[in-house]
Design an enzyme around this catalytic site. Structure first.
Site, mmCIF file in Angstrom:
data_model
loop_
_atom_site.group_PDB
_atom_site.id
_atom_site.type_symbol
_atom_site.label_atom_id
_atom_site.label_comp_id
_atom_site.label_asym_id
_atom_site.label_seq_id
_atom_site.Cartn_x
_atom_site.Cartn_y
_atom_site.Cartn_z
ATOM 1 C CG ASN A 129 29.196 12.677 2.490
ATOM 2 O OD1 ASN A 129 29.115 11.825 3.376
ATOM 3 N ND2 ASN A 129 30.175 12.679 1.601
ATOM 4 C CG HIS A 149 31.785 5.455 3.012
ATOM 5 N ND1 HIS A 149 32.797 6.186 2.429
ATOM 6 C CD2 HIS A 149 32.268 4.183 3.154
ATOM 7 C CE1 HIS A 149 33.849 5.412 2.239
ATOM 8 N NE2 HIS A 149 33.565 4.183 2.672
#
Length: 560
Positions: free
Chosen positions: A533, A536
């Site tokens: 994704n 972080h």
């Protein structure tokens, strides 16, 4: 037929050396109005001159001419200050006429014809401040010296016009340090400069002009001492013993030249500004602190915010804050000798104020002109369109909006009211170089400062420094496999409210969910899956502190 009364000419037009010489023979006081026909504030001064001519009734002593000896000068359409200056000088002229005082001696100046040939020296100097480029080197950045160096530069009266943290390219290093290219260890130096983060500053001389609405500034020796609950104390500009013309000279004198390299040759500076900050010359972006006092915040908050938006300001940060009595006294110091001061402090601490960090082209001066004078009386008489006049609060004769009085003060006020916080950020290996550049752009546009940065392969030992709280989860081996695919970019991001702002900018963990709930987030744009994704970040203050200490051990002092 009745004779028509001769109209008295208000101003004489002086447009040649002979008329200037003739004007200098005037008896009494001559007020020189140098103006542009298109300038609204210049035209607005005309009623003031007529009012003074009529009220003072001193045709023999008071003369107005348009453009000598300069005996007083007021910059800008500052009607209250012009009014007071002229009245004071007329009083002097009366005393001189009566033999009560001797005329002071003034330095003579020459009138310069507006049609001077090209190449002749102009009496109007370029007001654009000369810039210097400074590079705080990687070893100083790693040692956490950047903030200290910036504070020292500000204390010396310089202004930081632009700054950026970046890893320099090889060509940038060779261009900036071309004068030492023949040294035997230059190639090692290039390698050193291109492997770690440097901090680049554009620095100019501070602005020594008077504030737009007041004849004098608050006492510069008075320091602000805010509550001990806040770790960042701030001070008004302190009295400086010396005005430094050279940034390089200042750094050498204060033993910081080994940490920070400076370029002051204007030809080279212009080249490096184009290289590092290509938009700087087109726009003079500035940041200031603005404050809506409690009465105005309660009654007209949305109206004021709409005007701020319509006038082209960008609100970078905002927060409601209830001022302590000491803080209120500091921010209202200019009114401390007024009868209403105690009432003002009571009002200022009675409820929340709204603190804003505003940014726009020429922000400092534009905000001053928009809000108007410090008192409602002056605003209503001379500047009825100002926000001071529009948003006056009954029972309080002061401007209900506050703004920093200089860029130096703004920097310190912003640090105080919006104390910086740090968070750890990670760009994952699957992100391409082009996408990484886009993400870094997102980060900077959101107002974060990249305080530290390093590229690293996160093996199991290194990954645990960031992901320790999930190391016992079943999916942790998948995380390690993803991180082992290539180099990650690990950063320390600094900003007020950095942890929650970074999590908001990242978006939800699942990129598909991010596209629905936060379509402008980083994960919505660059995420592939929950595992890949893109980015972080730390979840809370404790986690951020622990991760930063582990990943950047060299920054942690031995005896904190």
């Amino acid at each position: 037929m009745a004779s028509k009364k001769r109209e008295v000419q208000l101003q004489a037009v002086v447009n040649s050396q002979s008329l200037w010489d003739e004007m200098l023979q005037n008896r009494g006081l001559t007020v020189i109005d140098v103006y542009q026909a298109w300038c609204g504030p210049c035209k607005a001064m005309q009623p003031l001159f007529r009012k003074l001519r009529n009220e003072l009734n001193e045709d023999e002593l008071l003369h107005f001419v348009v453009n000598g000896k300069i005996i007083a000068k007021v910059n800008g359409a500052n009607a209250p200050l012009v009014n007071q200056k002229i009245i004071n000088l007329i009083d002097e002229e009366r005393k001189i006429e009566a033999g009560e005082m001797v005329r002071p001696q003034y330095h003579e100046i020459m009138f310069v014809d507006s049609g001077a040939e090209d190449g002749e020296e102009s009496p109007y100097k370029n007001t654009e401040p000369p810039y210097s480029i400074a590079i705080i080197k990687p070893d100083a950045v790693i040692a956490g010296k950047s903030l200290e160096i910036k504070e020292k530069i500000l204390e010396a009266g310089f202004v930081i016009q632009a700054e950026d943290n970046r890893v320099l390219s090889e060509q940038q290093v060779r261009d900036f340090y071309h004068q030492i290219a023949d040294q035997p260890d230059f190639e090692d130096f290039v390698l050193f400069m291109t492997n770690e983060l440097s901090h680049i500053l554009v620095v100019s001389q501070g602005n020594e002009e008077q504030p737009a609405w007041e004849e004098t500034k608050p006492n510069p020796e008075i320091e602000i001492k805010f509550s001990e609950d806040n770790h960042n104390q701030v001070a008004t500009p302190t009295m400086m013993n010396k005005k430094w013309d050279s940034l390089q000279g200042y750094l050498e004198t204060h033993h910081m030249s080994q940490l920070c390299d400076v370029e002051e040759n204007m030809e080279n500076v212009n080249k490096f500004i184009d290289m590092f900050f290509p938009d700087l010359k087109n726009m003079k972006l500035e940041k200031i602190l603005a404050l809506l006092r409690p009465g105005l915040l309660q009654e007209k908050k949305e109206d004021v915010l709409n005007i701020i938006n319509d006038e082209g300001f960008k609100i970078l940060m905002q927060r409601s804050i209830i001022l302590s009595e000491e803080e209120a006294q500091t921010l209202c110091k200019e009114y401390e000798n007024e009868d209403y001061f105690e009432n003002l402090i009571e009002k200022m601490t009675s409820g929340p104020s709204l603190a804003l960090v505003l940014s726009r082209n020429n922000c400092l001066q534009y905000w001053k002109e928009l809000i108007g004078p410090s008192t409602v009386e002056n605003a209503k008489e001379y500047f009825p369109e100002s926000l001071c006049a529009q948003f006056a609060v009954e029972g309080l004769p002061i401007n209900q909006l506050y703004g920093s009085d200089s860029l130096e003060t703004a920097e310190k006020e912003i640090q105080y009211f919006f104390p910086p916080q740090q968070t750890l950020a990670l760009i994952k290996p699957h992100v391409t170089q082009e996408q990484r550049e886009e993400i870094l752009k997102y980060i900077k546009e959101a107002g974060f400062e990249i305080t530290q940065m390093k590229e690293i392969l996160l093996n199991e030992e290194e990954a645990e420094k960031i992901y320790s709280k999930i190391k016992n989860k079943d999916f942790y081996k998948d995380v390690l496999e993803m991180l082992s695919e290539g180099l990650s970019l690990v950063m320390i991001l600094t900003k007020w409210n950095a942890i929650s702002d970074w999590r908001r900018l990242m978006g939800p963990i699942d990129p598909d969910e991010a596209k629905l709930l936060s379509p402008d987030s980083i994960r919505a744009h660059f995420g592939r899956s929950i595992l890949k994704n893109a980015v972080h970040g730390s979840s809370n203050i404790y986690e951020a502190k622990e991760s930063i200490n582990r990943m950047f051990e060299e920054l942690v002092p031995e005896k904190p």
